[in-house]
Scaffold this active site. Structure first.
Site, short mmCIF file in Angstrom:
data_model
loop_
_atom_site.label_atom_id
_atom_site.label_comp_id
_atom_site.label_asym_id
_atom_site.label_seq_id
_atom_site.Cartn_x
_atom_site.Cartn_y
_atom_site.Cartn_z
N ASP A 139 -9.63 0.18 5.99
CA ASP A 139 -8.68 -0.06 7.08
C ASP A 139 -7.23 -0.01 6.58
OD1 ASP A 139 -10.72 -1.88 9.15
OD2 ASP A 139 -11.20 -1.69 7.03
N PHE A 140 -7.01 -0.34 5.31
CA PHE A 140 -5.65 -0.43 4.77
C PHE A 140 -5.02 0.96 4.56
CE2 PHE A 140 -7.00 -4.66 2.55
CZ PHE A 140 -7.28 -5.21 3.80
N GLU A 156 0.81 -1.23 0.00
CA GLU A 156 0.00 0.00 0.00
C GLU A 156 0.84 1.27 0.00
OE1 GLU A 156 -0.68 -2.65 1.85
OE2 GLU A 156 -2.77 -3.18 1.49
N HIS A 194 -11.42 -5.06 8.80
CA HIS A 194 -11.92 -4.80 7.44
C HIS A 194 -13.24 -4.02 7.47
CE1 HIS A 194 -8.93 -7.73 6.24
NE2 HIS A 194 -9.36 -7.80 5.01
#
Lengths: 324, 371
Positions: free
Chosen positions: B131-132, B106, B175
């Protein structure tokens, strides 16, 4: 190497040296509005690399970025004014020493998060590949030995490798990440060995010898321009001053260590070489030095006399457009 | 007849009349996909990057025959077409340079997208789950949002990011985030929250065309929601909220899926004689303060419904704006309906108790309507 190129290399290295010395002097006079990180000692790296680049090539830089800026052709007046926090500074006094950028010169900005500018250089190379202009627009990521502990370096090297992007990763291993020795923080002796993990060539060069850097960079940059993908170059080098202006490196370095590196000072070994092989004269070297010494006085004067930014500048440039 | 999207903002009767407007009913996910497609067709500098936005990267097929090199007549595999099929079919029409599958990196990917945006292209990055964002947060905060300012306005970052947020689908603690305020807090970044198929079309187009970095949050609970979408181009003005419904007794403020909750609650309470006005924020940064104050000045009562956890949330921010600039309008305390100060639980009963619900919104309204 032709005489003109030799002069350019020397001029650029000497300009960085004198800029850093002048900048430190001014910092101690209270003229800088914040912390500064001097790169004196490391001049051969940025100069040997950037000698192969044009304004269409992009570089990413670090908190110790003055050398990269100067090697990429930025104006020392605007740089000094930026450090003084003046409105005529390269970034209108809003970035300071650690955030000097000039997009018209292909300089993506000095970046004060260790390792954070590396993917930007990869992105610039991605733009080139996307636009089919790899041959005249490569990305160069400058970073220190400290950044090799950052995950984003490894992500960036992997991306550049799988996508065969025109990127040159240049690790200036000055042997200290802040006050932490590279021997403590990095598990291998030659950082260039990291290249193997990402299937790209890795090469260690003498970061005190501009000719060695120039040669290594030539090959790597040519590979990138030909679409053959990235290279990792490690330059073994040394910063003469502390991590930042007020840091005393004697707290963590021995005098012998400093002596050993200063013995191989990039300007000194350059001068010895060109004089002994008669490719430059003492007069031509002195001429360059006088010119640069004068330029530094002018840069300080320009910065000194420049106005402060208007307080309204606090609010501008956050967005291209936010609210009507 | 052309579709006047300006009616979706401040329309007296709520959403605009779409009789005789060329268009069709479609799901949110389809509106997203078609809009992304239209933007890729419109502007060759737009390209998309993300994990499995095609899926099966590097593999090509023709009539069941497989190749691991690009060959004439062979099409790149579109095994997933992105999480929730958001980008389904795009790689086959635009190719793997414009629909670029990435490794799970990411920070590296977002950083590269920022570098690309700084050097003349317009990347769109799919970060998969909201969330990422935290994995790439440094790039988002330190590079995407700050480059223009710290370099004195000499550059811009025309970057669009999107990801899927929200609880309610059993994706559990890592998530299911809705931490809008962690993005809204960042100067230099814009944040938009579509709530239906029309708004995802209008906001995605606007985000991609915007010269600043924009984060578009897709609430997972909306992805299969159907609604009318005009065929014509729709480009919303970033920073404008809209009325989903006009009313007189209490203002309900929603964002993304909570706008849908507010709309349903307003319908339910109509028969019991409580007239609710519903505002759908659409954009959280910039935030449309005018529409909030305009409505509260009339209803004098407000309930803010926000799926984010309560401390330093959008609901807190909107409350503070009303308390500061609309204090004299208020006839009752400002009510916030948030999720509790906990991570998102997995068990369905716990998860549904976590999220703002119609029942909790009705309870909040009842507490203030007779105040």
């Amino acid at each position: 190497m032709e005489k003109k190129k030799l002069e350019e290399l020397f001029e650029s290295m000497y300009r960085i040296r004198r800029f850093e010395e002048t900048m430190l002097e001014q910092t101690f006079k209270g003229k800088s509005m914040g912390v500064t990180h001097s790169s004196d000692g490391q001049e051969a790296g940025p100069v040997g690399i950037c000698a192969h680049l044009t304004d269409k090539d992009w570089i990413g830089s670090t908190h110790r970025g003055h050398g990269h800026c100067i090697a990429k052709g930025l104006d020392t007046k605007k740089m000094m004014a930026e450090i003084f926090g003046k409105s005529t500074g390269q970034c209108k006094g809003k970035g300071g020493s650690m955030h000097i950028a000039d997009f018209s010169k292909g300089m993506l900005g000095a970046n004060a998060i260790v390792g954070a500018s590396i993917p930007l250089a990869v992105g610039a190379a991605l733009s080139s590949k996307y636009n089919g202009t790899e041959d005249d627009s490569v990305g160069v990521a400058f970073f220190g030995d400290g950044a090799t502990g950052q995950g984003v370096l490894h992500e960036s090297m992997n991306l550049a490798s799988i996508w065969k992007l025109p990127v040159i990763f240049v690790c200036e291993n000055n042997h200290y990440a802040e006050a932490t020795p590279v021997e403590y923080a990095v598990s291998i002796e030659d950082i260039s060995d990291r290249a193997a993990a990402y299937s790209m060539p890795g090469i260690t060069a003498d970061g005190m010898d501009v000719f060695d850097v120039y040669e290594v960079a030539d090959e790597a940059i040519n590979r990138a321009r030909k679409g053959e993908g990235p290279t990792l170059i490690e330059l073994k080098t040394f910063r003469y001053h502390g991590h930042f202006h007020a840091d005393d490196p004697k707290k963590y370095r021995t005098p012998e260590e400093d002596e050993k590196w200063k013995d191989r000072d990039c300007l000194k070994i350059f001068e010895e070489k060109v004089i002994s092989n008669k490719s430059m004269t003492l007069e031509s070297i002195k001429k360059i030095k006088d010119l640069i010494d004068k330029e530094m006085l002018e840069a300080v004067e320009f910065a000194e006399k420049s106005p402060m930014p208007d307080i309204s500048e606090l609010y501008s440039d956050v967005y291209v457009k936010y609210k009507d | 007849m052309t579709f006047d999207y300006s009616q979706t903002f401040r329309g007296l009767a709520g959403l605009p009349n779409t009789d005789n407007v060329p268009g069709s009913e479609m799901r949110y996910r389809d509106a997203f996909n078609l809009t992304l497609r239209a933007e890729l067709e419109r502007d060759p500098s737009v390209f998309v990057m993300g994990e499995d936005i095609a899926g099966g990267a590097g593999r090509f097929e023709k009539d069941g025959e497989v190749s691991y090199e690009e060959k004439k007549g062979f099409k790149p595999l579109d095994a997933w077409g992105g999480p929730f099929a958001a980008t389904k079919g795009l790689i086959q029409d635009f190719g793997s340079e414009r629909i670029k599958d990435t490794p799970i990196s990411e920070a590296g990917v977002l950083g590269a997208a920022i570098g690309a945006a700084l050097t003349g292209t317009r990347p769109v990055v799919d970060l998969m789950y909201f969330d990422f964002v935290t994995v790439a947060y440094d790039q988002l905060l330190s590079n995407a949002a700050k480059s223009r300012y710290m370099f004195g306005g000499q550059t811009k970052v025309p970057l669009t990011m999107f990801a899927r947020s929200g609880a309610g689908t059993g994706h559990a603690a890592q998530h299911s985030e809705s931490f809008y305020s962690m993005l809204v807090h960042i100067p230099g970044l814009k944040v938009v929250v579509p709530s239906d198929p029309l708004s995802v079309k209008g906001l995605l187009s606007a985000s991609i065309r915007d010269d600043d970095p924009v984060f578009l949050v897709n609430d997972k609970k909306l992805i299969n929601l159907s609604g009318f979408v005009p065929d014509a181009e729709v480009v919303f003005e970033l920073g404008k909220g809209r009325y989903l419904r006009r009313g007189t007794d209490v203002t309900l403020i929603g964002m993304a899926y909570t706008s849908e909750i507010c709309r349903k609650v307003a319908e339910k309470l109509e028969d019991s004689g409580v007239s609710c006005e519903v505002i759908d924020m659409l954009s959280l940064s910039p935030l449309d303060e005018d529409i909030i104050l305009e409505s509260v000045s009339k209803t004098n009562k407000v309930v803010i419904v926000d799926e984010d956890t309560p401390m330093c949330s959008m609901a807190s921010e909107i409350s503070s704006i009303i308390a500061d600039k609309g204090f004299d309008f208020l006839d009752a305390p400002i009510k916030k309906v948030n999720s509790p100060h906990t991570p998102v639980p997995y068990n369905r009963d716990l998860e549904f108790s976590f999220m703002p619900s119609e029942e909790r919104v009705i309870k909040a309204i009842q507490e203030i309507v007779e105040y």
